[in-house]
Design a protein around this motif. Structure first.
Motif, PDB file in Angstrom:
ATOM      1  N   ASP A   1     -18.565 -14.336  27.802  1.00  0.00           N
ATOM      2  CA  ASP A   1     -19.036 -13.668  29.024  1.00  0.00           C
ATOM      3  C   ASP A   1     -20.546 -13.398  28.962  1.00  0.00           C
ATOM      4  N   LEU A   2     -21.275 -14.437  28.619  1.00  0.00           N
ATOM      5  CA  LEU A   2     -22.741 -14.344  28.538  1.00  0.00           C
ATOM      6  C   LEU A   2     -23.408 -13.783  29.807  1.00  0.00           C
ATOM      7  N   PRO A   3     -22.871 -14.024  31.023  1.00  0.00           N
ATOM      8  CA  PRO A   3     -23.569 -13.493  32.212  1.00  0.00           C
ATOM      9  C   PRO A   3     -23.741 -11.969  32.215  1.00  0.00           C
ATOM     10  N   LYS A   4     -23.022 -11.271  31.337  1.00  0.00           N
ATOM     11  CA  LYS A   4     -23.206  -9.804  31.320  1.00  0.00           C
ATOM     12  C   LYS A   4     -24.465  -9.369  30.576  1.00  0.00           C
ATOM     13  N   LYS A   5     -25.147 -10.331  29.937  1.00  0.00           N
ATOM     14  CA  LYS A   5     -26.241 -10.006  29.019  1.00  0.00           C
ATOM     15  C   LYS A   5     -27.180  -8.927  29.540  1.00  0.00           C
ATOM     16  N   PHE A   6     -27.703  -9.104  30.761  1.00  0.00           N
ATOM     17  CA  PHE A   6     -28.688  -8.149  31.297  1.00  0.00           C
ATOM     18  C   PHE A   6     -28.040  -7.038  32.131  1.00  0.00           C
ATOM     19  N   GLY A   7     -26.715  -7.054  32.215  1.00  0.00           N
ATOM     20  CA  GLY A   7     -26.017  -5.998  32.949  1.00  0.00           C
ATOM     21  C   GLY A   7     -25.771  -6.294  34.416  1.00  0.00           C
ATOM     22  N   PHE A   8     -25.848  -7.572  34.827  1.00  0.00           N
ATOM     23  CA  PHE A   8     -25.562  -7.921  36.229  1.00  0.00           C
ATOM     24  C   PHE A   8     -24.081  -8.251  36.364  1.00  0.00           C
ATOM     25  N   TYR A   9     -23.295  -7.209  36.668  1.00  0.00           N
ATOM     26  CA  TYR A   9     -21.846  -7.381  36.753  1.00  0.00           C
ATOM     27  C   TYR A   9     -21.404  -7.522  38.208  1.00  0.00           C
ATOM     28  N   PRO A  10     -20.422  -8.393  38.491  1.00  0.00           N
ATOM     29  CA  PRO A  10     -19.871  -8.457  39.847  1.00  0.00           C
ATOM     30  C   PRO A  10     -19.073  -7.192  40.161  1.00  0.00           C
ATOM     31  N   LYS A  11     -18.980  -6.871  41.447  1.00  0.00           N
ATOM     32  CA  LYS A  11     -18.127  -5.750  41.857  1.00  0.00           C
ATOM     33  C   LYS A  11     -16.660  -6.178  41.838  1.00  0.00           C
ATOM     34  N   GLN A  12     -16.437  -7.466  42.071  1.00  0.00           N
ATOM     35  CA  GLN A  12     -15.069  -7.998  42.155  1.00  0.00           C
ATOM     36  C   GLN A  12     -14.414  -8.086  40.777  1.00  0.00           C
ATOM     37  N   ASP A  13     -13.104  -8.189  40.800  1.00  0.00           N
ATOM     38  CA  ASP A  13     -12.329  -8.384  39.569  1.00  0.00           C
ATOM     39  C   ASP A  13     -12.465  -9.845  39.122  1.00  0.00           C
ATOM     40  N   CYS A  14     -12.941 -10.048  37.912  1.00  0.00           N
ATOM     41  CA  CYS A  14     -13.157 -11.411  37.394  1.00  0.00           C
ATOM     42  C   CYS A  14     -11.979 -11.937  36.595  1.00  0.00           C
ATOM     43  N   THR A  15     -10.890 -11.186  36.525  1.00  0.00           N
ATOM     44  CA  THR A  15      -9.758 -11.621  35.694  1.00  0.00           C
ATOM     45  C   THR A  15      -9.317 -13.059  35.988  1.00  0.00           C
ATOM     46  N   PRO A  16      -9.244 -13.478  37.270  1.00  0.00           N
ATOM     47  CA  PRO A  16      -8.824 -14.881  37.506  1.00  0.00           C
ATOM     48  C   PRO A  16      -9.775 -15.904  36.876  1.00  0.00           C
ATOM     49  N   LEU A  17     -11.074 -15.598  36.851  1.00  0.00           N
ATOM     50  CA  LEU A  17     -12.036 -16.514  36.210  1.00  0.00           C
ATOM     51  C   LEU A  17     -11.766 -16.587  34.713  1.00  0.00           C
ATOM     52  N   PHE A  18     -11.524 -15.413  34.113  1.00  0.00           N
ATOM     53  CA  PHE A  18     -11.290 -15.354  32.660  1.00  0.00           C
ATOM     54  C   PHE A  18     -10.003 -16.115  32.308  1.00  0.00           C
ATOM     55  N   THR A  19      -8.971 -15.870  33.104  1.00  0.00           N
ATOM     56  CA  THR A  19      -7.657 -16.447  32.801  1.00  0.00           C
ATOM     57  C   THR A  19      -7.692 -17.966  32.894  1.00  0.00           C
ATOM     58  N   ARG A  20      -8.390 -18.464  33.898  1.00  0.00           N
ATOM     59  CA  ARG A  20      -8.463 -19.919  34.070  1.00  0.00           C
ATOM     60  C   ARG A  20      -9.205 -20.562  32.889  1.00  0.00           C
ATOM     61  N   PHE A  21     -10.308 -19.922  32.479  1.00  0.00           N
ATOM     62  CA  PHE A  21     -11.046 -20.427  31.310  1.00  0.00           C
ATOM     63  C   PHE A  21     -10.176 -20.378  30.055  1.00  0.00           C
ATOM     64  N   LEU A  22      -9.516 -19.235  29.843  1.00  0.00           N
ATOM     65  CA  LEU A  22      -8.718 -19.085  28.623  1.00  0.00           C
ATOM     66  C   LEU A  22      -7.555 -20.077  28.598  1.00  0.00           C
ATOM     67  N   GLN A  23      -6.995 -20.369  29.768  1.00  0.00           N
ATOM     68  CA  GLN A  23      -5.907 -21.357  29.804  1.00  0.00           C
ATOM     69  C   GLN A  23      -6.430 -22.731  29.377  1.00  0.00           C
ATOM     70  N   ALA A  24      -7.643 -23.072  29.819  1.00  0.00           N
ATOM     71  CA  ALA A  24      -8.246 -24.355  29.398  1.00  0.00           C
ATOM     72  C   ALA A  24      -8.499 -24.360  27.896  1.00  0.00           C
ATOM     73  N   ALA A  25      -8.969 -23.229  27.371  1.00  0.00           N
ATOM     74  CA  ALA A  25      -9.195 -23.123  25.921  1.00  0.00           C
ATOM     75  C   ALA A  25      -7.878 -23.309  25.175  1.00  0.00           C
ATOM     76  N   LYS A  26      -6.853 -22.667  25.690  1.00  0.00           N
ATOM     77  CA  LYS A  26      -5.520 -22.767  25.063  1.00  0.00           C
ATOM     78  C   LYS A  26      -5.018 -24.222  25.095  1.00  0.00           C
ATOM     79  N   ASP A  27      -5.140 -24.845  26.270  1.00  0.00           N
ATOM     80  CA  ASP A  27      -4.613 -26.210  26.442  1.00  0.00           C
ATOM     81  C   ASP A  27      -5.311 -27.206  25.523  1.00  0.00           C
TER      82      ASP A  27
END
Ligand SMILES: [Zn+2]
Ligand SMILES: [Zn+2]
Length: 258
Positions: free
Chosen positions: A152-178
């Motif tokens: 989650d490098l985009p958090k480096k400077f503290g620019f966080y989205p207001k929205q829930d990013c869980t779907p982005l994380f889950t999709r990435f992690l599923q690719a990592a798993k696969d």
């Protein structure tokens, strides 16, 4: 860990290895920023012609510190279309692992570069995080890497989205798993504005639920950063339920007890 060849780190591999021995580490790895096909792509990586010197420096560190296991690796930037170059790099030396990293969300914007922080101010954080995680997912799907860097490098400077990013994380992690990839718990985030290990506890918990292996990285760019924050990283892993981490040799994974 990095070397002066990337032009923004200090301390030769043998000096970082000496620090690792002094801190009681038994195994380390060098994974400097890999070259691009064009040396003028940016100013913060080794040149293609430096690759042999890089390997020689790591081999020198091995000779100087025979009691320490030293792995030879690269942190490889993923940009869409760059796959052939990554395959070519993979064939050049006996690498222990490749860490796939996304820094660029376009050919001209690496989101972690302090010199370009103003670009964040013109963009919706969610838009940037979405492009970043799309690319991270693509990187995982190439099958060219063993480990994914600072997820989650985009958090480096503290620019966080207001929205829930869980779907982005889950999709990435599923690719990592696969594709059988590990993610790293990278303590460099503790030294940045976000003041948090990459990735966040929420992502580490999701990764644990999906049974994705982990590695530990200090991402040292200077001798004093070797192994920095590892007690916190181990605690983060344990809190998420991990009992093992992994290491690599000749691009093969081995699991070790935490
Ligand atoms: Zn760096
Ligand atoms: Zn990186």
């Amino acid at each position: 860990m990095h070397t002066p060849l990337c032009r923004h780190a200090v301390g030769e591999p043998t000096e970082l290895a000496a620090q690792a021995v002094a801190r009681g580490l038994t195994e380390i790895g060098f994974s400097d920023h890999s070259p691009m096909p064009r040396d003028d792509f940016d100013e913060w990586r080794m040149k293609a012609s430096d690759l042999d010197a890089y390997v020689a420096k790591v081999e020198q560190a091995r000779r100087d510190h025979p009691g320490l296991i030293i792995k030879l690796a690269l942190e490889v930037d993923y940009l869409p279309g760059g796959e052939d170059w990554i395959r070519e790099l993979a064939g050049r030396h006996p690498w222990d692992y490749f860490i796939g990293a996304v820094h660029y969300v376009s050919d001209s914007w690496e989101i972690d570069n302090p010199a370009k922080i103003s670009r964040w101010k013109d963009r919706d954080p969610m838009e940037v995080w979405t492009v970043y995680f799309d690319r991270l997912t693509m990187a995982a799907e190439t099958g060219l890497f063993d480990i994914i860097a600072h997820a989650d490098l985009p958090k480096k400077f503290g620019f966080y989205p207001k929205q829930d990013c869980t779907p982005l994380f889950t999709r990435f992690l599923q690719a990592a798993k696969d594709h059988g990839l590990a993610i790293e718990l990278n303590t460099a985030g503790l030294r940045k504005e976000c003041k948090e290990i990459y990735p966040s506890p929420a992502i580490v918990r999701l990764a644990r639920q999906m049974d994705i292996p982990i590695t530990f990285a200090s991402d040292a760019h200077a001798p004093e950063e070797v192994g920095m924050g590892f007690a916190d990283a181990i605690q983060l892993a344990r809190n998420a339920g991990y009992t093992r981490s992994c290491r690599y040799r000749n691009r093969q994974r081995e699991e070790v007890e935490l």
